[in-house]
Design a protein around this motif. Structure first.
Motif, PDB file in Angstrom:
ATOM      1  N   GLN A  23      -5.761   1.000  -5.740  1.00 43.50           N
ATOM      2  CA  GLN A  23      -7.201   0.778  -5.542  1.00 43.50           C
ATOM      3  C   GLN A  23      -8.125   1.925  -5.922  1.00 43.50           C
ATOM      4  O   GLN A  23      -9.275   1.926  -5.512  1.00 43.50           O
ATOM      5  CB  GLN A  23      -7.459   0.358  -4.098  1.00 43.50           C
ATOM      6  CG  GLN A  23      -7.144   1.401  -3.038  1.00 43.50           C
ATOM      7  CD  GLN A  23      -5.736   1.314  -2.509  1.00 43.50           C
ATOM      8  OE1 GLN A  23      -4.858   0.813  -3.180  1.00 43.50           O
ATOM      9  NE2 GLN A  23      -5.492   1.807  -1.299  1.00 43.50           N
ATOM     10  N   LYS A  24      -7.628   2.885  -6.720  1.00 43.15           N
ATOM     11  CA  LYS A  24      -8.525   3.923  -7.226  1.00 43.15           C
ATOM     12  C   LYS A  24      -8.567   3.863  -8.754  1.00 43.15           C
ATOM     13  O   LYS A  24      -9.585   3.485  -9.326  1.00 43.15           O
ATOM     14  CB  LYS A  24      -8.102   5.317  -6.751  1.00 43.15           C
ATOM     15  CG  LYS A  24      -8.314   5.515  -5.233  1.00 43.15           C
ATOM     16  CD  LYS A  24      -7.023   5.566  -4.544  1.00 43.15           C
ATOM     17  CE  LYS A  24      -6.981   6.105  -3.134  1.00 43.15           C
ATOM     18  NZ  LYS A  24      -7.968   5.782  -2.171  1.00 43.15           N
ATOM     19  N   TRP A  43      -3.312  13.163   3.638  1.00 42.77           N
ATOM     20  CA  TRP A  43      -2.338  12.158   3.188  1.00 42.77           C
ATOM     21  C   TRP A  43      -0.911  12.679   3.209  1.00 42.77           C
ATOM     22  O   TRP A  43       0.025  11.919   3.421  1.00 42.77           O
ATOM     23  CB  TRP A  43      -2.741  11.589   1.825  1.00 42.77           C
ATOM     24  CG  TRP A  43      -3.956  10.723   1.978  1.00 42.77           C
ATOM     25  CD1 TRP A  43      -5.221  10.990   1.543  1.00 42.77           C
ATOM     26  CD2 TRP A  43      -4.038   9.478   2.701  1.00 42.77           C
ATOM     27  NE1 TRP A  43      -6.075   9.990   1.938  1.00 42.77           N
ATOM     28  CE2 TRP A  43      -5.392   9.058   2.640  1.00 42.77           C
ATOM     29  CE3 TRP A  43      -3.124   8.690   3.382  1.00 42.77           C
ATOM     30  CZ2 TRP A  43      -5.835   7.869   3.241  1.00 42.77           C
ATOM     31  CZ3 TRP A  43      -3.567   7.507   3.985  1.00 42.77           C
ATOM     32  CH2 TRP A  43      -4.902   7.106   3.907  1.00 42.77           C
ATOM     33  N   SER A  68      -1.582   8.311  -5.600  1.00 46.94           N
ATOM     34  CA  SER A  68      -2.520   7.212  -5.372  1.00 46.94           C
ATOM     35  C   SER A  68      -3.916   7.500  -5.931  1.00 46.94           C
ATOM     36  O   SER A  68      -4.565   6.610  -6.466  1.00 46.94           O
ATOM     37  CB  SER A  68      -2.647   6.932  -3.873  1.00 46.94           C
ATOM     38  OG  SER A  68      -1.442   6.405  -3.374  1.00 46.94           O
ATOM     39  N   SER A  69      -4.379   8.747  -5.778  1.00 44.98           N
ATOM     40  CA  SER A  69      -5.769   8.982  -6.159  1.00 44.98           C
ATOM     41  C   SER A  69      -5.937   9.796  -7.438  1.00 44.98           C
ATOM     42  O   SER A  69      -7.055  10.180  -7.757  1.00 44.98           O
ATOM     43  CB  SER A  69      -6.541   9.616  -4.995  1.00 44.98           C
ATOM     44  OG  SER A  69      -5.868  10.737  -4.489  1.00 44.98           O
ATOM     45  N   GLY A 126       0.839  -1.201   0.000  1.00 46.36           N
ATOM     46  CA  GLY A 126       0.000   0.000   0.000  1.00 46.36           C
ATOM     47  C   GLY A 126       0.871   1.247   0.000  1.00 46.36           C
ATOM     48  O   GLY A 126       2.068   1.190   0.324  1.00 46.36           O
ATOM     49  N   ALA A 127       0.273   2.367  -0.347  1.00 50.30           N
ATOM     50  CA  ALA A 127       1.037   3.619  -0.381  1.00 50.30           C
ATOM     51  C   ALA A 127       1.592   3.936   1.007  1.00 50.30           C
ATOM     52  O   ALA A 127       2.687   4.486   1.143  1.00 50.30           O
ATOM     53  CB  ALA A 127       0.154   4.754  -0.882  1.00 50.30           C
ATOM     54  N   THR A 128       0.853   3.562   2.042  1.00 46.76           N
ATOM     55  CA  THR A 128       1.284   3.886   3.412  1.00 46.76           C
ATOM     56  C   THR A 128       2.645   3.277   3.728  1.00 46.76           C
ATOM     57  O   THR A 128       3.495   3.919   4.342  1.00 46.76           O
ATOM     58  CB  THR A 128       0.239   3.383   4.423  1.00 46.76           C
ATOM     59  OG1 THR A 128      -1.035   3.918   4.055  1.00 46.76           O
ATOM     60  CG2 THR A 128       0.573   3.829   5.831  1.00 46.76           C
ATOM     61  N   THR A 170      -7.085  12.968  -1.402  1.00 44.51           N
ATOM     62  CA  THR A 170      -8.331  12.216  -1.567  1.00 44.51           C
ATOM     63  C   THR A 170      -9.427  12.695  -0.621  1.00 44.51           C
ATOM     64  O   THR A 170     -10.611  12.632  -0.952  1.00 44.51           O
ATOM     65  CB  THR A 170      -8.019  10.728  -1.295  1.00 44.51           C
ATOM     66  OG1 THR A 170      -6.763  10.412  -1.900  1.00 44.51           O
ATOM     67  CG2 THR A 170      -9.089   9.827  -1.858  1.00 44.51           C
ATOM     68  N   ASP A 188       3.137  11.165  -4.413  1.00 39.10           N
ATOM     69  CA  ASP A 188       2.105  10.166  -4.137  1.00 39.10           C
ATOM     70  C   ASP A 188       0.931  10.485  -5.060  1.00 39.10           C
ATOM     71  O   ASP A 188       0.222  11.466  -4.857  1.00 39.10           O
ATOM     72  CB  ASP A 188       1.685  10.251  -2.661  1.00 39.10           C
ATOM     73  CG  ASP A 188       0.477   9.366  -2.353  1.00 39.10           C
ATOM     74  OD1 ASP A 188       0.040   8.605  -3.246  1.00 39.10           O
ATOM     75  OD2 ASP A 188      -0.031   9.439  -1.216  1.00 39.10           O
ATOM     76  N   PHE A 226       5.280   5.340   2.262  1.00 37.68           N
ATOM     77  CA  PHE A 226       5.588   6.573   2.996  1.00 37.68           C
ATOM     78  C   PHE A 226       6.858   6.342   3.833  1.00 37.68           C
ATOM     79  O   PHE A 226       7.667   7.246   4.018  1.00 37.68           O
ATOM     80  CB  PHE A 226       4.446   6.948   3.950  1.00 37.68           C
ATOM     81  CG  PHE A 226       3.186   7.452   3.283  1.00 37.68           C
ATOM     82  CD1 PHE A 226       3.203   7.981   2.000  1.00 37.68           C
ATOM     83  CD2 PHE A 226       1.976   7.419   3.961  1.00 37.68           C
ATOM     84  CE1 PHE A 226       2.038   8.458   1.397  1.00 37.68           C
ATOM     85  CE2 PHE A 226       0.806   7.898   3.376  1.00 37.68           C
ATOM     86  CZ  PHE A 226       0.835   8.412   2.090  1.00 37.68           C
ATOM     87  N   ASN A 277      -2.783  14.465  -5.281  1.00 46.34           N
ATOM     88  CA  ASN A 277      -4.233  14.656  -5.108  1.00 46.34           C
ATOM     89  C   ASN A 277      -4.602  14.215  -3.699  1.00 46.34           C
ATOM     90  O   ASN A 277      -4.358  13.067  -3.325  1.00 46.34           O
ATOM     91  CB  ASN A 277      -5.002  13.831  -6.137  1.00 46.34           C
ATOM     92  CG  ASN A 277      -6.507  14.027  -6.029  1.00 46.34           C
ATOM     93  OD1 ASN A 277      -7.020  15.091  -6.375  1.00 46.34           O
ATOM     94  ND2 ASN A 277      -7.216  13.028  -5.540  1.00 46.34           N
ATOM     95  N   VAL A 297       1.854  15.266  -2.283  1.00 42.18           N
ATOM     96  CA  VAL A 297       0.726  14.390  -2.623  1.00 42.18           C
ATOM     97  C   VAL A 297      -0.030  15.066  -3.766  1.00 42.18           C
ATOM     98  O   VAL A 297      -0.545  16.176  -3.608  1.00 42.18           O
ATOM     99  CB  VAL A 297      -0.184  14.155  -1.400  1.00 42.18           C
ATOM    100  CG1 VAL A 297      -1.421  13.359  -1.787  1.00 42.18           C
ATOM    101  CG2 VAL A 297       0.597  13.422  -0.301  1.00 42.18           C
TER     102      VAL A 297
HETATM  103  C1  LIG Z   1      -3.481   9.957  -1.667  1.00 45.91           C
HETATM  104  C2  LIG Z   1      -3.402   8.707  -0.850  1.00 45.91           C
HETATM  105  N1  LIG Z   1      -2.203   8.312  -0.376  1.00 45.91           N
HETATM  106  C3  LIG Z   1      -2.077   7.191   0.358  1.00 45.91           C
HETATM  107  C4  LIG Z   1      -3.161   6.404   0.661  1.00 45.91           C
HETATM  108  C5  LIG Z   1      -2.966   5.174   1.501  1.00 45.91           C
HETATM  109  O1  LIG Z   1      -3.056   4.046   0.700  1.00 45.91           O
HETATM  110  P1  LIG Z   1      -3.010   2.580   1.323  1.00 45.91           P
HETATM  111  O2  LIG Z   1      -4.231   2.409   2.146  1.00 45.91           O
HETATM  112  O3  LIG Z   1      -2.993   1.711   0.110  1.00 45.91           O
HETATM  113  O4  LIG Z   1      -1.772   2.459   2.122  1.00 45.91           O
HETATM  114  C6  LIG Z   1      -4.422   6.765   0.187  1.00 45.91           C
HETATM  115  C7  LIG Z   1      -5.586   5.918   0.499  1.00 45.91           C
HETATM  116  O5  LIG Z   1      -6.724   6.208   0.264  1.00 45.91           O
HETATM  117  C8  LIG Z   1      -4.545   7.947  -0.576  1.00 45.91           C
HETATM  118  O6  LIG Z   1      -5.739   8.346  -1.040  1.00 45.91           O
END
Ligand SMILES: Cc1ncc(COP(=O)(O)O)c(C=O)c1O
Length: 361
Positions: free
Chosen positions: A195-196, A102, A174-175, A75-77, A152, A172, A80, A150, A148
Protein backbone atom coordinates in the motif's frame (compact mmCIF):
# COMPACT_ATOMS: atom_id res chain seq x y z
CA UNK A 1 -12.64 16.38 -10.70
CA UNK A 2 -10.13 17.77 -8.28
CA UNK A 3 -7.34 15.66 -6.87
CA UNK A 4 -5.22 16.79 -3.96
CA UNK A 5 -1.48 16.39 -3.49
CA UNK A 6 -1.50 13.31 -1.29
CA UNK A 7 1.30 12.86 1.28
CA UNK A 8 -0.33 9.92 3.07
CA UNK A 9 2.02 7.35 4.64
CA UNK A 10 -0.16 4.48 3.49
CA UNK A 11 -2.41 3.53 1.94
CA UNK A 12 -0.82 6.17 -0.23
CA UNK A 13 -0.96 7.95 -3.56
CA UNK A 14 -0.96 5.72 -6.63
CA UNK A 15 0.26 6.88 -10.05
CA UNK A 16 -2.50 8.82 -11.83
CA UNK A 17 -1.92 6.81 -15.01
CA UNK A 18 -2.45 3.57 -13.06
CA UNK A 19 -5.73 4.82 -11.62
CA UNK A 20 -6.88 6.00 -15.04
CA UNK A 21 -6.06 2.62 -16.58
CA UNK A 22 -7.91 0.85 -13.77
CA UNK A 23 -10.87 3.17 -14.31
CA UNK A 24 -10.91 2.44 -18.04
CA UNK A 25 -10.70 -1.32 -17.35
CA UNK A 26 -13.23 -1.40 -14.55
CA UNK A 27 -16.33 -2.58 -16.38
CA UNK A 28 -14.68 -4.43 -19.23
CA UNK A 29 -11.16 -5.69 -18.66
CA UNK A 30 -9.32 -6.85 -21.76
CA UNK A 31 -12.53 -7.36 -23.73
CA UNK A 32 -13.75 -9.91 -21.21
CA UNK A 33 -17.00 -8.02 -20.59
CA UNK A 34 -16.30 -8.11 -16.85
CA UNK A 35 -14.09 -6.44 -14.27
CA UNK A 36 -10.87 -8.21 -13.33
CA UNK A 37 -12.44 -8.42 -9.84
CA UNK A 38 -15.24 -10.56 -11.25
CA UNK A 39 -13.09 -13.16 -12.99
CA UNK A 40 -11.68 -16.44 -11.77
CA UNK A 41 -8.07 -16.44 -10.73
CA UNK A 42 -7.85 -19.85 -12.45
CA UNK A 43 -8.92 -18.44 -15.81
CA UNK A 44 -6.38 -17.89 -18.58
CA UNK A 45 -6.66 -14.07 -18.72
CA UNK A 46 -5.96 -13.65 -15.01
CA UNK A 47 -3.17 -16.26 -14.98
CA UNK A 48 -1.50 -14.49 -17.92
CA UNK A 49 -1.78 -11.10 -16.22
CA UNK A 50 -0.40 -12.55 -12.98
CA UNK A 51 2.57 -14.12 -14.74
CA UNK A 52 3.29 -10.85 -16.59
CA UNK A 53 3.21 -8.90 -13.30
CA UNK A 54 5.78 -11.29 -11.85
CA UNK A 55 7.94 -11.05 -14.99
CA UNK A 56 7.85 -7.24 -14.85
CA UNK A 57 8.80 -7.23 -11.17
CA UNK A 58 11.66 -9.62 -11.92
CA UNK A 59 12.88 -7.27 -14.63
CA UNK A 60 12.61 -4.18 -12.41
CA UNK A 61 14.53 -5.65 -9.48
CA UNK A 62 16.75 -8.02 -11.54
CA UNK A 63 15.47 -10.94 -9.45
CA UNK A 64 17.56 -14.08 -10.14
CA UNK A 65 15.88 -17.39 -11.00
CA UNK A 66 16.85 -18.93 -7.66
CA UNK A 67 14.37 -16.60 -5.95
CA UNK A 68 10.62 -17.19 -5.94
CA UNK A 69 8.19 -14.27 -6.11
CA UNK A 70 5.01 -14.63 -4.06
CA UNK A 71 1.85 -12.50 -4.04
CA UNK A 72 0.44 -13.05 -0.55
CA UNK A 73 -2.09 -11.63 1.87
CA UNK A 74 -2.08 -10.63 5.53
CA UNK A 75 -0.15 -7.37 5.37
CA UNK A 76 3.47 -7.03 6.42
CA UNK A 77 2.40 -7.42 10.05
CA UNK A 78 1.21 -10.97 9.52
CA UNK A 79 4.54 -11.80 7.91
CA UNK A 80 6.39 -10.45 10.95
CA UNK A 81 4.96 -13.65 12.50
CA UNK A 82 4.84 -15.90 9.45
CA UNK A 83 8.53 -15.44 8.60
CA UNK A 84 9.75 -17.00 11.88
CA UNK A 85 7.07 -19.68 11.55
CA UNK A 86 8.56 -20.65 8.18
CA UNK A 87 12.27 -20.10 8.81
CA UNK A 88 12.72 -21.11 12.45
CA UNK A 89 12.12 -24.50 14.07
CA UNK A 90 10.71 -24.51 17.63
CA UNK A 91 13.52 -23.41 19.97
CA UNK A 92 15.48 -21.58 17.24
CA UNK A 93 16.85 -18.06 17.62
CA UNK A 94 16.80 -15.06 15.27
CA UNK A 95 18.69 -11.76 15.22
CA UNK A 96 16.99 -8.38 14.74
CA UNK A 97 18.18 -4.83 14.02
CA UNK A 98 16.13 -2.10 15.73
CA UNK A 99 15.74 1.20 13.91
CA UNK A 100 12.26 2.38 14.86
CA UNK A 101 8.59 1.57 15.31
CA UNK A 102 8.32 -1.09 12.61
CA UNK A 103 11.38 -3.07 13.63
CA UNK A 104 10.05 -3.07 17.21
CA UNK A 105 6.76 -4.41 15.87
CA UNK A 106 8.58 -7.08 13.85
CA UNK A 107 10.29 -8.26 17.03
CA UNK A 108 7.12 -8.33 19.11
CA UNK A 109 5.09 -10.21 16.49
CA UNK A 110 7.91 -12.76 16.02
CA UNK A 111 8.16 -13.32 19.77
CA UNK A 112 5.76 -16.26 20.05
CA UNK A 113 7.58 -18.18 17.28
CA UNK A 114 11.29 -17.60 17.70
CA UNK A 115 13.72 -16.45 20.38
CA UNK A 116 14.47 -12.91 19.24
CA UNK A 117 17.70 -11.08 20.02
CA UNK A 118 18.53 -7.43 19.28
CA UNK A 119 21.99 -7.30 17.73
CA UNK A 120 22.05 -3.59 16.87
CA UNK A 121 19.80 -0.71 17.83
CA UNK A 122 19.55 3.06 17.59
CA UNK A 123 16.80 3.21 20.22
CA UNK A 124 19.04 5.02 22.70
CA UNK A 125 19.66 7.70 20.06
CA UNK A 126 15.91 8.17 19.69
CA UNK A 127 15.97 6.34 16.34
CA UNK A 128 17.66 9.30 14.68
CA UNK A 129 20.45 7.31 13.03
CA UNK A 130 21.32 3.85 11.83
CA UNK A 131 23.16 1.51 14.21
CA UNK A 132 26.37 -0.23 13.30
CA UNK A 133 25.85 -3.95 12.64
CA UNK A 134 28.91 -5.91 13.71
CA UNK A 135 28.94 -9.32 12.02
CA UNK A 136 31.10 -10.66 14.88
CA UNK A 137 28.18 -9.97 17.22
CA UNK A 138 25.69 -12.01 15.15
CA UNK A 139 24.52 -15.36 16.50
CA UNK A 140 26.14 -17.91 14.14
CA UNK A 141 23.20 -20.24 14.72
CA UNK A 142 20.45 -17.66 14.23
CA UNK A 143 17.77 -18.61 11.72
CA UNK A 144 18.11 -15.20 10.03
CA UNK A 145 18.87 -11.50 10.53
CA UNK A 146 15.88 -9.15 10.15
CA UNK A 147 15.92 -5.41 9.41
CA UNK A 148 13.45 -2.77 8.25
CA UNK A 149 14.83 -1.07 5.14
CA UNK A 150 12.84 2.12 5.68
CA UNK A 151 11.22 3.21 8.94
CA UNK A 152 7.99 4.84 7.79
CA UNK A 153 7.39 6.69 11.07
CA UNK A 154 10.91 7.70 12.09
CA UNK A 155 12.03 8.55 8.56
CA UNK A 156 15.21 6.46 8.59
CA UNK A 157 16.39 4.46 5.59
CA UNK A 158 19.25 2.07 4.84
CA UNK A 159 21.03 3.03 1.61
CA UNK A 160 22.76 -0.36 1.60
CA UNK A 161 21.60 -3.46 3.45
CA UNK A 162 23.43 -4.16 6.73
CA UNK A 163 26.04 -6.92 6.68
CA UNK A 164 24.63 -10.29 7.74
CA UNK A 165 27.63 -12.64 7.61
CA UNK A 166 26.37 -16.04 6.56
CA UNK A 167 22.87 -15.47 7.98
CA UNK A 168 19.97 -15.07 5.53
CA UNK A 169 19.10 -11.38 5.57
CA UNK A 170 15.36 -10.64 5.79
CA UNK A 171 14.18 -7.14 4.79
CA UNK A 172 10.86 -5.45 5.40
CA UNK A 173 10.78 -3.06 2.44
CA UNK A 174 7.13 -2.10 2.84
CA UNK A 175 7.79 1.61 2.53
CA UNK A 176 10.71 1.79 0.10
CA UNK A 177 10.45 -1.17 -2.26
CA UNK A 178 10.86 -0.11 -5.91
CA UNK A 179 12.13 3.33 -4.90
CA UNK A 180 15.68 2.48 -6.03
CA UNK A 181 17.60 -0.55 -7.29
CA UNK A 182 18.24 -3.20 -4.61
CA UNK A 183 20.80 -6.00 -4.49
CA UNK A 184 18.35 -8.88 -4.12
CA UNK A 185 21.18 -11.41 -3.78
CA UNK A 186 22.28 -9.82 -0.52
CA UNK A 187 18.94 -11.00 0.88
CA UNK A 188 17.20 -14.23 1.80
CA UNK A 189 13.79 -12.55 1.85
CA UNK A 190 12.55 -9.16 0.72
CA UNK A 191 8.90 -8.50 1.53
CA UNK A 192 6.59 -5.52 1.37
CA UNK A 193 3.00 -4.62 2.03
CA UNK A 194 1.73 -3.15 -1.23
CA UNK A 195 0.00 0.00 0.00
CA UNK A 196 2.85 2.46 -0.51
CA UNK A 197 4.84 1.87 -3.69
CA UNK A 198 2.95 -1.03 -5.27
CA UNK A 199 -0.83 -0.80 -5.07
CA UNK A 200 -3.72 -1.23 -2.64
CA UNK A 201 -3.50 -2.71 0.85
CA UNK A 202 -4.28 -6.39 1.30
CA UNK A 203 -1.39 -7.62 -0.84
CA UNK A 204 2.13 -8.55 0.21
CA UNK A 205 4.88 -9.10 -2.33
CA UNK A 206 7.60 -11.47 -1.17
CA UNK A 207 10.87 -12.35 -2.90
CA UNK A 208 12.35 -15.44 -1.26
CA UNK A 209 15.50 -17.44 -2.00
CA UNK A 210 14.35 -20.89 -2.97
CA UNK A 211 16.62 -22.78 -0.58
CA UNK A 212 14.75 -21.11 2.31
CA UNK A 213 11.54 -22.71 1.06
CA UNK A 214 13.03 -26.06 2.06
CA UNK A 215 13.18 -25.08 5.74
CA UNK A 216 10.73 -27.02 7.83
CA UNK A 217 9.97 -24.21 10.29
CA UNK A 218 7.26 -25.21 12.73
CA UNK A 219 4.06 -27.19 12.25
CA UNK A 220 1.47 -24.92 10.61
CA UNK A 221 -1.39 -24.88 8.14
CA UNK A 222 -0.42 -25.19 4.47
CA UNK A 223 -1.87 -21.78 3.70
CA UNK A 224 0.78 -20.19 5.94
CA UNK A 225 3.68 -22.13 4.45
CA UNK A 226 5.68 -20.22 1.84
CA UNK A 227 6.80 -23.47 0.18
CA UNK A 228 3.18 -24.44 -0.45
CA UNK A 229 2.32 -20.97 -1.76
CA UNK A 230 5.34 -21.06 -4.09
CA UNK A 231 4.35 -24.52 -5.38
CA UNK A 232 0.84 -23.20 -6.08
CA UNK A 233 2.06 -19.96 -7.76
CA UNK A 234 0.57 -17.99 -4.82
CA UNK A 235 -2.86 -19.43 -5.65
CA UNK A 236 -3.19 -22.01 -2.91
CA UNK A 237 -6.37 -20.14 -2.09
CA UNK A 238 -8.02 -17.21 -3.85
CA UNK A 239 -5.44 -14.44 -4.07
CA UNK A 240 -6.09 -10.71 -3.89
CA UNK A 241 -6.83 -10.52 -7.62
CA UNK A 242 -7.56 -6.79 -7.67
CA UNK A 243 -4.36 -5.99 -5.77
CA UNK A 244 -2.30 -8.22 -8.05
CA UNK A 245 -3.77 -6.53 -11.13
CA UNK A 246 -3.05 -3.03 -9.78
CA UNK A 247 0.47 -4.10 -8.80
CA UNK A 248 0.96 -5.24 -12.39
CA UNK A 249 -0.14 -1.83 -13.67
CA UNK A 250 2.28 -0.10 -11.27
CA UNK A 251 5.17 -2.31 -12.40
CA UNK A 252 4.40 -1.35 -16.02
CA UNK A 253 4.25 2.31 -15.00
CA UNK A 254 7.70 2.09 -13.38
CA UNK A 255 9.12 0.40 -16.47
CA UNK A 256 7.65 3.19 -18.59
CA UNK A 257 9.36 5.78 -16.34
CA UNK A 258 12.70 4.19 -17.23
CA UNK A 259 12.95 1.60 -14.45
CA UNK A 260 14.40 1.92 -10.97
CA UNK A 261 17.45 4.03 -11.84
CA UNK A 262 15.14 6.74 -13.21
CA UNK A 263 12.76 6.35 -10.27
CA UNK A 264 15.66 6.69 -7.83
CA UNK A 265 16.87 9.87 -9.54
CA UNK A 266 13.37 11.34 -9.15
CA UNK A 267 13.25 10.34 -5.49
CA UNK A 268 16.66 11.91 -4.80
CA UNK A 269 15.45 15.13 -6.40
CA UNK A 270 12.13 15.23 -4.54
CA UNK A 271 13.55 14.37 -1.12
CA UNK A 272 16.51 16.70 -1.65
CA UNK A 273 14.17 19.59 -2.34
CA UNK A 274 12.18 18.93 0.82
CA UNK A 275 15.17 18.42 3.15
CA UNK A 276 16.73 21.58 1.72
CA UNK A 277 13.55 23.51 2.53
CA UNK A 278 13.63 22.16 6.11
CA UNK A 279 17.35 22.70 6.72
CA UNK A 280 17.28 26.11 5.07
CA UNK A 281 14.35 27.42 7.11
CA UNK A 282 16.54 28.94 9.82
CA UNK A 283 15.15 26.55 12.42
CA UNK A 284 11.47 27.17 11.66
CA UNK A 285 11.26 23.53 10.49
CA UNK A 286 13.43 20.72 11.82
CA UNK A 287 14.19 17.12 10.87
CA UNK A 288 16.20 15.35 13.58
CA UNK A 289 17.55 12.44 11.52
CA UNK A 290 21.26 12.02 10.76
CA UNK A 291 21.53 13.22 7.12
CA UNK A 292 23.22 9.94 6.11
CA UNK A 293 20.17 7.99 7.31
CA UNK A 294 17.39 10.26 6.08
CA UNK A 295 14.57 8.52 4.27
CA UNK A 296 13.76 9.49 0.71
CA UNK A 297 10.21 8.23 1.20
CA UNK A 298 9.02 9.57 4.57
CA UNK A 299 10.14 12.98 5.75
CA UNK A 300 9.07 13.82 9.32
CA UNK A 301 9.55 17.40 10.46
CA UNK A 302 8.53 19.58 13.38
CA UNK A 303 7.65 23.25 13.55
CA UNK A 304 9.73 25.40 15.92
CA UNK A 305 6.53 26.14 17.85
CA UNK A 306 4.15 23.15 18.21
CA UNK A 307 1.35 25.63 18.91
CA UNK A 308 1.42 26.30 15.15
CA UNK A 309 0.84 22.63 14.21
CA UNK A 310 -2.94 22.84 13.99
CA UNK A 311 -2.77 26.00 11.89
CA UNK A 312 -0.18 24.42 9.56
CA UNK A 313 -2.41 21.41 9.03
CA UNK A 314 -5.52 23.50 8.50
CA UNK A 315 -3.89 25.83 5.99
CA UNK A 316 -2.00 23.11 4.14
CA UNK A 317 -5.23 21.12 3.73
CA UNK A 318 -6.95 24.25 2.42
CA UNK A 319 -4.08 24.59 -0.08
CA UNK A 320 -4.76 21.06 -1.37
CA UNK A 321 -1.89 19.38 0.50
CA UNK A 322 -3.34 16.28 2.17
CA UNK A 323 -2.28 14.05 5.06
CA UNK A 324 0.71 15.92 6.47
CA UNK A 325 0.00 15.15 10.13
CA UNK A 326 2.92 13.30 11.68
CA UNK A 327 2.60 10.01 13.53
CA UNK A 328 1.87 10.47 17.22
CA UNK A 329 5.09 8.59 18.12
CA UNK A 330 7.21 11.46 16.77
CA UNK A 331 4.69 14.33 16.54
CA UNK A 332 4.81 17.27 14.16
CA UNK A 333 4.40 16.66 10.44
CA UNK A 334 5.33 13.95 7.99
CA UNK A 335 5.38 14.15 4.21
CA UNK A 336 5.41 10.74 2.57
CA UNK A 337 6.73 11.20 -0.93
CA UNK A 338 6.53 7.75 -2.50
CA UNK A 339 7.20 7.05 -6.19
CA UNK A 340 3.72 8.14 -7.24
CA UNK A 341 3.95 11.56 -5.56
CA UNK A 342 5.11 13.85 -8.38
CA UNK A 343 7.80 16.52 -8.16
CA UNK A 344 5.04 19.12 -8.59
CA UNK A 345 3.50 17.97 -5.29
CA UNK A 346 6.79 18.46 -3.44
CA UNK A 347 7.26 21.85 -5.12
CA UNK A 348 3.79 22.87 -3.97
CA UNK A 349 4.58 21.72 -0.42
CA UNK A 350 7.91 23.53 -0.31
CA UNK A 351 6.29 26.74 -1.59
CA UNK A 352 3.56 26.45 1.05
CA UNK A 353 6.14 25.83 3.80
CA UNK A 354 8.16 28.89 2.81
CA UNK A 355 5.07 31.10 2.78
CA UNK A 356 3.89 29.71 6.14
CA UNK A 357 7.32 30.33 7.71
CA UNK A 358 7.35 33.88 6.28
CA UNK A 359 3.96 34.57 7.82
CA UNK A 360 4.48 33.01 11.24
CA UNK A 361 8.26 33.00 11.70
C1 LIG B 1 7.80 -0.48 7.22
C2 LIG B 1 6.45 -1.05 7.52
N1 LIG B 1 6.36 -2.34 7.90
C3 LIG B 1 5.17 -2.91 8.18
C4 LIG B 1 4.00 -2.19 8.10
C5 LIG B 1 2.70 -2.87 8.44
O1 LIG B 1 2.00 -3.13 7.28
P1 LIG B 1 0.52 -3.73 7.33
O2 LIG B 1 -0.36 -2.71 7.94
O3 LIG B 1 0.22 -3.98 5.89
O4 LIG B 1 0.56 -4.99 8.11
C6 LIG B 1 4.04 -0.86 7.70
C7 LIG B 1 2.78 -0.09 7.60
O5 LIG B 1 2.72 1.09 7.41
C8 LIG B 1 5.29 -0.27 7.42
O6 LIG B 1 5.38 1.01 7.05
Amino acid sequence: MSRVWNFSAGPAALPLEVLQQAQADLLDWNGSGASVMELSHRGKPFMAMAAQAEADLRELLAIPAHYAVLFLQGGATQHFAQIPMNLAAPGDRADYVLTGHWSEKAVSEAGPYVQTRIVASSKEQGYRCLPLVDTAALDPDAAYLHYVANETIHGIEWRQPPPSGHLPLVADMSSNILSAPVDIERHGIVYAGAQKNIGPSGLVVMIIRRDLLAREGRPMANVLRYREQAAADSMLNTPNTWGWYLAGLTFKWILAQGGLAAIEAGNIRKSGLLYQAIDGSGGFYRNPVDPAARSRMNVPFTLHDPALDALFLEQSAAAGLMALKGHKAVGGMRASIYNAVPLAAVEALVAFMAEFARRYG
